[in-house]
Design a protein around this motif. Structure first.
Motif, PDB file in Angstrom:
ATOM      1  N   VAL A 138       0.861  -1.179   0.000  1.00 24.45           N
ATOM      2  CA  VAL A 138       0.000   0.000   0.000  1.00 24.45           C
ATOM      3  C   VAL A 138       0.897   1.228   0.000  1.00 24.45           C
ATOM      4  CG1 VAL A 138      -2.008  -1.100   1.085  1.00 24.45           C
ATOM      5  CG2 VAL A 138      -0.252  -0.038   2.513  1.00 24.45           C
ATOM      6  N   THR A 139       0.313   2.348  -0.391  1.00 20.01           N
ATOM      7  CA  THR A 139       1.075   3.569  -0.604  1.00 20.01           C
ATOM      8  C   THR A 139       2.002   3.914   0.559  1.00 20.01           C
ATOM      9  OG1 THR A 139      -0.871   4.353  -1.807  1.00 20.01           O
ATOM     10  CG2 THR A 139       0.857   5.949  -1.390  1.00 20.01           C
ATOM     11  N   GLY A 140       1.490   3.895   1.786  1.00 22.22           N
ATOM     12  CA  GLY A 140       2.298   4.276   2.946  1.00 22.22           C
ATOM     13  C   GLY A 140       3.503   3.371   3.148  1.00 22.22           C
ATOM     14  N   ASP A 141       3.300   2.059   2.983  1.00 20.86           N
ATOM     15  CA  ASP A 141       4.407   1.113   3.149  1.00 20.86           C
ATOM     16  C   ASP A 141       5.446   1.282   2.037  1.00 20.86           C
ATOM     17  OD1 ASP A 141       3.118   0.106   5.366  1.00 20.86           O
ATOM     18  OD2 ASP A 141       2.220  -1.587   4.303  1.00 20.86           O
ATOM     19  N   VAL A 142       4.984   1.495   0.821  1.00 22.39           N
ATOM     20  CA  VAL A 142       5.904   1.713  -0.299  1.00 22.39           C
ATOM     21  C   VAL A 142       6.744   2.955  -0.011  1.00 22.39           C
ATOM     22  CG1 VAL A 142       6.070   2.341  -2.750  1.00 22.39           C
ATOM     23  CG2 VAL A 142       4.473   0.555  -2.024  1.00 22.39           C
ATOM     24  N   TYR A 143       6.098   3.988   0.521  1.00 24.08           N
ATOM     25  CA  TYR A 143       6.818   5.224   0.820  1.00 24.08           C
ATOM     26  C   TYR A 143       7.886   4.998   1.902  1.00 24.08           C
ATOM     27  CZ  TYR A 143       7.959  10.067   1.669  1.00 24.08           C
ATOM     28  OH  TYR A 143       8.651  11.243   1.793  1.00 24.08           O
ATOM     29  N   GLU A 144       7.560   4.213   2.918  1.00 28.40           N
ATOM     30  CA  GLU A 144       8.549   3.925   3.971  1.00 28.40           C
ATOM     31  C   GLU A 144       9.775   3.211   3.413  1.00 28.40           C
ATOM     32  OE1 GLU A 144       7.501   2.391   7.887  1.00 28.40           O
ATOM     33  OE2 GLU A 144       5.397   2.837   7.420  1.00 28.40           O
ATOM     34  N   VAL A 145       9.546   2.204   2.568  1.00 31.94           N
ATOM     35  CA  VAL A 145      10.661   1.467   1.966  1.00 31.94           C
ATOM     36  C   VAL A 145      11.445   2.399   1.052  1.00 31.94           C
ATOM     37  CG1 VAL A 145      11.306  -0.463   0.457  1.00 31.94           C
ATOM     38  CG2 VAL A 145       9.481  -0.755   2.152  1.00 31.94           C
ATOM     39  N   TYR A 146      10.750   3.175   0.244  1.00 31.30           N
ATOM     40  CA  TYR A 146      11.391   4.141  -0.651  1.00 31.30           C
ATOM     41  C   TYR A 146      12.281   5.105   0.154  1.00 31.30           C
ATOM     42  CZ  TYR A 146      11.635   8.661  -3.037  1.00 31.30           C
ATOM     43  OH  TYR A 146      12.074   9.856  -3.547  1.00 31.30           O
ATOM     44  N   ASN A 147      11.766   5.603   1.288  1.00 30.70           N
ATOM     45  CA  ASN A 147      12.535   6.507   2.151  1.00 30.70           C
ATOM     46  C   ASN A 147      13.840   5.861   2.612  1.00 30.70           C
ATOM     47  OD1 ASN A 147      12.023   9.181   2.882  1.00 30.70           O
ATOM     48  ND2 ASN A 147      10.172   8.608   3.976  1.00 30.70           N
ATOM     49  N   GLU A 148      13.757   4.596   3.026  1.00 25.81           N
ATOM     50  CA  GLU A 148      14.959   3.882   3.471  1.00 25.81           C
ATOM     51  C   GLU A 148      15.951   3.722   2.330  1.00 25.81           C
ATOM     52  OE1 GLU A 148      14.874   0.381   5.946  1.00 25.81           O
ATOM     53  OE2 GLU A 148      12.896   0.940   6.739  1.00 25.81           O
ATOM     54  N   LEU A 149      15.453   3.401   1.138  1.00 29.48           N
ATOM     55  CA  LEU A 149      16.343   3.238  -0.014  1.00 29.48           C
ATOM     56  C   LEU A 149      17.047   4.547  -0.350  1.00 29.48           C
ATOM     57  CD1 LEU A 149      14.237   0.931  -2.393  1.00 29.48           C
ATOM     58  CD2 LEU A 149      16.014   0.284  -0.755  1.00 29.48           C
ATOM     59  N   CYS A 150      16.316   5.651  -0.285  1.00 30.29           N
ATOM     60  CA  CYS A 150      16.927   6.967  -0.514  1.00 30.29           C
ATOM     61  C   CYS A 150      18.036   7.212   0.505  1.00 30.29           C
ATOM     62  CB  CYS A 150      15.884   8.083  -0.424  1.00 30.29           C
ATOM     63  SG  CYS A 150      14.813   8.196  -1.869  1.00 30.29           S
ATOM     64  N   GLY A 151      17.771   6.864   1.762  1.00 33.07           N
ATOM     65  CA  GLY A 151      18.780   7.014   2.815  1.00 33.07           C
ATOM     66  C   GLY A 151      20.020   6.186   2.534  1.00 33.07           C
ATOM     67  N   GLN A 152      19.823   4.981   2.054  1.00 31.76           N
ATOM     68  CA  GLN A 152      20.956   4.106   1.744  1.00 31.76           C
ATOM     69  C   GLN A 152      21.831   4.681   0.623  1.00 31.76           C
ATOM     70  OE1 GLN A 152      22.004   1.067   3.203  1.00 31.76           O
ATOM     71  NE2 GLN A 152      20.619   1.947   4.726  1.00 31.76           N
ATOM     72  N   LEU A 153      21.206   5.392  -0.302  1.00 30.27           N
ATOM     73  CA  LEU A 153      21.942   5.952  -1.444  1.00 30.27           C
ATOM     74  C   LEU A 153      22.357   7.406  -1.235  1.00 30.27           C
ATOM     75  CD1 LEU A 153      19.833   4.436  -4.372  1.00 30.27           C
ATOM     76  CD2 LEU A 153      22.068   3.673  -3.535  1.00 30.27           C
ATOM     77  N   GLY A 154      21.954   7.983  -0.092  1.00 26.27           N
ATOM     78  CA  GLY A 154      22.306   9.373   0.178  1.00 26.27           C
ATOM     79  C   GLY A 154      21.526  10.367  -0.675  1.00 26.27           C
ATOM     80  N   LEU A 155      20.304   9.989  -1.060  1.00 22.31           N
ATOM     81  CA  LEU A 155      19.461  10.870  -1.863  1.00 22.31           C
ATOM     82  C   LEU A 155      18.372  11.492  -1.000  1.00 22.31           C
ATOM     83  CD1 LEU A 155      18.897   8.583  -4.989  1.00 22.31           C
ATOM     84  CD2 LEU A 155      20.372  10.591  -4.854  1.00 22.31           C
ATOM     85  N   GLU A 156      17.966  12.687  -1.351  1.00 21.29           N
ATOM     86  CA  GLU A 156      16.865  13.363  -0.663  1.00 21.29           C
ATOM     87  C   GLU A 156      15.554  12.760  -1.168  1.00 21.29           C
ATOM     88  OE1 GLU A 156      15.280  15.837   2.074  1.00 21.29           O
ATOM     89  OE2 GLU A 156      17.443  15.705   1.667  1.00 21.29           O
ATOM     90  N   PRO A 157      14.720  12.189  -0.277  1.00 21.93           N
ATOM     91  CA  PRO A 157      13.464  11.580  -0.743  1.00 21.93           C
ATOM     92  C   PRO A 157      12.457  12.640  -1.195  1.00 21.93           C
ATOM     93  CG  PRO A 157      13.634  11.435   1.634  1.00 21.93           C
ATOM     94  CD  PRO A 157      14.916  12.034   1.154  1.00 21.93           C
ATOM     95  N   LEU A 158      11.613  12.242  -2.124  1.00 20.81           N
ATOM     96  CA  LEU A 158      10.509  13.084  -2.565  1.00 20.81           C
ATOM     97  C   LEU A 158       9.391  13.018  -1.527  1.00 20.81           C
ATOM     98  CD1 LEU A 158      10.361  11.943  -6.310  1.00 20.81           C
ATOM     99  CD2 LEU A 158      11.477  13.995  -5.396  1.00 20.81           C
ATOM    100  N   THR A 159       8.404  13.882  -1.654  1.00 19.32           N
ATOM    101  CA  THR A 159       7.262  13.844  -0.727  1.00 19.32           C
ATOM    102  C   THR A 159       6.399  12.623  -1.030  1.00 19.32           C
ATOM    103  OG1 THR A 159       5.840  15.116  -2.205  1.00 19.32           O
ATOM    104  CG2 THR A 159       7.193  16.374  -0.638  1.00 19.32           C
ATOM    105  N   GLN A 160       5.579  12.254  -0.059  1.00 18.45           N
ATOM    106  CA  GLN A 160       4.691  11.113  -0.254  1.00 18.45           C
ATOM    107  C   GLN A 160       3.720  11.374  -1.398  1.00 18.45           C
ATOM    108  OE1 GLN A 160       3.104   9.382   3.287  1.00 18.45           O
ATOM    109  NE2 GLN A 160       1.937   7.843   2.181  1.00 18.45           N
TER     110      GLN A 160
END
Length: 195
Positions: free
Chosen positions: A107-129
């Motif tokens: 679901v959208t919220g869970d996808v966003y949480e995983v996406y946020n972690e992936l951005c952190g792993q790559l040192g990228l600034e995450p987009l908004t939900q």
């Protein structure tokens, strides 16, 4: 009209008796159903001929036209995946990882949480939900994902998201991407929390 154009080209490209009538008709029907484009029909015919030739078959039958259609679609998907912007790739990778972690429905919220972690792993600034939700919509339109809005009553609405392509295709394409290959096998902390 498509059939007439293809018939003329087929006479030039193939020896007599090599092209089954059913194969020619199927090429025309598939091309007309998709785009109505003569170039598409000719591509199907060319690739079907190449596939039959590789197998040493004397006649191009309908099965080779269907295989040609699958090959063209697979090539389109690979092109789309490899040319996506980095954040779209990360959203898609998030869903891929969730599927691998046996998450029943993303679901959208869970996808966003995983996406946020992936951005952190790559040192990228995450987009908004909200922007990530827009990327999910874009991937849905291209046929890479299936996203369905679900009403949760008083809890609002969300999207249930799943891959519309195989895990193998995602893995093969993203394994060659210098950024995404770094997080392809990542285990998100948010998925190990108590659910």
């Amino acid at each position: 009209e498509l059939r007439d154009i293809r018939l003329e080209r087929a006479k030039m490209a193939f020896s007599d008796g090599v092209l089954a009538d059913g194969a020619l008709n199927l090429c025309s029907a598939l091309a007309a159903a998709e785009h109505g484009d003569a170039r598409r029909a000719l591509d199907l015919l060319r690739i079907a001929g190449e596939l039959a030739e590789r197998e040493g078959v004397a006649k191009v039958a309908e099965e080779y036209v269907r295989q040609a259609q699958e090959k063209i679609e697979q090539d389109r998907v690979v092109t789309v995946l490899s040319t996506l912007p980095i954040h779209s790739k990360l959203v898609l990778c998030s869903i891929f990882i969730m599927k691998g972690a046996k998450v029943e429905s993303a679901v959208t919220g869970d996808v966003y949480e995983v996406y946020n972690e992936l951005c952190g792993q790559l040192g990228l600034e995450p987009l908004t939900q909200r922007r990530v939700s827009g990327l999910v919509n874009e991937l849905d339109i291209t046929g890479i994902l299936n996203a369905r809005v679900v009403n949760l009553g008083r809890y609002g609405r969300t999207k249930k998201i799943r891959l519309a392509i195989s895990n193998t295709t995602v893995k093969n394409v993203f394994s060659n991407d210098p950024w995404i290959s770094q997080v392809l096998n990542y285990s998100p902390k948010c998925l190990t929390k108590e659910r």
